[in-house]
Write a protein that holds these residues in place. Sequence first.
Motif, PDB file in Angstrom:
ATOM      1  N   ARG A   1       0.977  -1.567  -0.081  1.00  7.25           N
ATOM      2  CA  ARG A   1       0.149  -0.146  -0.279  1.00  7.25           C
ATOM      3  C   ARG A   1       0.612   1.272  -0.098  1.00  7.25           C
ATOM      4  O   ARG A   1       0.430   2.467  -0.530  1.00  7.25           O
TER       5      ARG A   1
ATOM      6  N   GLU B   1       1.561   5.950  -6.009  1.00 10.57           N
ATOM      7  CA  GLU B   1       1.089   4.241  -5.584  1.00 10.57           C
ATOM      8  C   GLU B   1       0.884   3.199  -6.494  1.00 10.57           C
ATOM      9  O   GLU B   1       0.039   3.517  -6.955  1.00 10.57           O
TER      10      GLU B   1
ATOM     11  N   THR C   1      -3.208   0.907  -6.062  1.00  7.81           N
ATOM     12  CA  THR C   1      -4.123   2.114  -6.044  1.00  7.81           C
ATOM     13  C   THR C   1      -4.962   1.282  -6.606  1.00  7.81           C
ATOM     14  O   THR C   1      -6.283   0.323  -6.288  1.00  7.81           O
TER      15      THR C   1
ATOM     16  N   LEU D   1      -6.156  -2.868  -5.058  1.00  4.21           N
ATOM     17  CA  LEU D   1      -6.552  -2.738  -3.439  1.00  4.21           C
ATOM     18  C   LEU D   1      -8.431  -3.680  -3.909  1.00  4.21           C
ATOM     19  O   LEU D   1      -8.275  -4.511  -3.113  1.00  4.21           O
TER      20      LEU D   1
END
Length: 652
Positions: free
Chosen positions: A53, A62, A65, A68
């Motif tokens: 994460r 990131e 993402t 998730l």
Amino acid sequence: MESSKKRKGPPGSTPSSSEGSATKKIRLLNTHHGAPTKNKVQEVGERLLVQLRKARDKTDREIATLFLELPDREELPDYYEVIKLPVALSTIEAKLKRNEYPTISTIESDLKRMVQNAKDYNDPKSEVYQDAERIRKLVFNFMKANNPDYKIPGYSAVATPLPQIESKPVPNGTHADSDVAEVVESRDGSEKRSVALKSSVPPSDRMTSVAPSATTGDPDGGEAADEDLDFTGKTFQEAQQAIITYLLNYTDEEGLQIYTPFGNLPSRKLEDYYKVIRHPVSLRSILKRCHGQHGRHEVTGVTDFKTWDAFEEEISFIWRNAQEYNEDGSEMFLLADAFKEHFETLLAEAREKVEEPSSTRIKLAGPKPKVTLNFSQHRNSPAPGVTIDNDALQRQKQVVAAGVNGCASRPLSASNGPVKSLSQGPSVEPTSQATHTSPPGTVVKAEKVASQSPAPNNVAPAVQPATNGMMPPPPMRPSSGSPFPHQPPAAVNSYTFTAPSLLPPPMTRAYPVELALLPLVTVSTHPQLAIPKRFSLSITPHATLAHQSTTITLPTSHYFLQIAPTISKQLSMGRPYKMFVTVNGTRLNQRDTQFHVDTGKRTHVYEGSLAQGVNRIEVEVAASKLDAGNEDGNGKGLDVEKVTVYANLMRA
């Protein structure tokens, strides 16, 4: 007595609040104890999810993402038609809380399935695909440090198997959902059905089948690894890709992919590996170069290896690095030997069936001029301003013979330069008086020019007339103190020399400096020498000249140098060229090579020792000439650039 009068409730009736108070108390006691402790698998899994994460790319974005949560079925309904086993980080987190993972390897298998799903559904050039590859590398590095199964020799993590789904045939002969199903005979003899991906999925994204004896594709692109590799009808580039793909997916008799350790580079946590190994190479990195892929740059689709020799040289670093880093006789050392033997067998077969491109060879040897020496006639020398007299030896013999016999010699030809007449100089008649130191009756040679006598403070001896024909005296004679005045003789030369009026024109570059073949040449002290202050010299290309030189002076302790010429992007990406690096006329062998992803250039590394005194270091590269408007180097002729360094190694 009142208790006996109480009526018992009918069967199946619920107890009152007072009757169930004991059971409730027990239940409350059981639910209020301390939180259960987490096992090792849960701790490692949650730690990995936290890292995923927080993971970011070079642009501080990131990368997890989109991983998730699972995609929405209403927004992407076709996703669940292509992907048979959807997995997201939330799925793995829920299973960790329920303690459904018996080992750390099962967590890794689910993560590999999540990565493979993203690669199967998305385009290779998409951002999701690239993020999936970054997650795969992060998980691999984490598991190598935290998964004890990696200590088992030959261990290789696999993705969670897909559920076995039998598709129903339709009248047109295909299967439902456009899936291709094939029946594979398992090792125990029973039939087993494996389901491949949709035909719309590109071959470069297809995953391998669960059965070890059947594969439906290669995750890195190329052809599936069959038991028999066939090169018939393949191009030179396709044959290279087929060899790498075959080795990546090769399985032994037990169904294990034994060459997995050579598939990817070791983790950067092995700092000593990258200190020992100067040129790390893996099968997947070579496969990318076969596709023309360099980092984030656009894929060219043209292989970097233009000959089988260049292809073999690059792959040889795999077993050479493995045997250099690992101990002799270790499992990895022996596996490298087996890999080498297997690859050489495949390469020999490929050389026989697939020819190299004909336009990649450079012939540097030009026609040699024939030199003929003819002394039968009097001809001028090829050198400008130099005349050779071929009859000089014959005339010299005649002069010597005439001097011995007392005869007059014939005058020298005018072609030998100006010669003074023999009548010059005094003519002294012989006398009978012994007023000189020479014994009487001694014959004294006649000088062609006036000079001092060797006998000091005496009268000049009687000499014969100048008819003996002897050779003229040497240009310089010691002073004798003779009363005759000193007159230096005229020099007589057998040839006439004229200094050259024009020097050969310097080598100039016919193309701009941005396209220089040698953008940089670095000469430095070898890093293995224990010297606190190392020497380093960087030579950049001249604005117009193609040949430049420089001089350096080094202490005696800097006797071992590292020479690193950098070639241009055009040469690195396939323009044919040859490079020569010599020290005192001895050609050096390449020790290492480094590709610069940001510029597309490549640096070759050489090593050489110096001798005391002046040493000559030459770096020369010859490449096929560029055509107008074409940077591929397919023109006729050669472009040559050269750098010469004169290194003066001081004596101890």
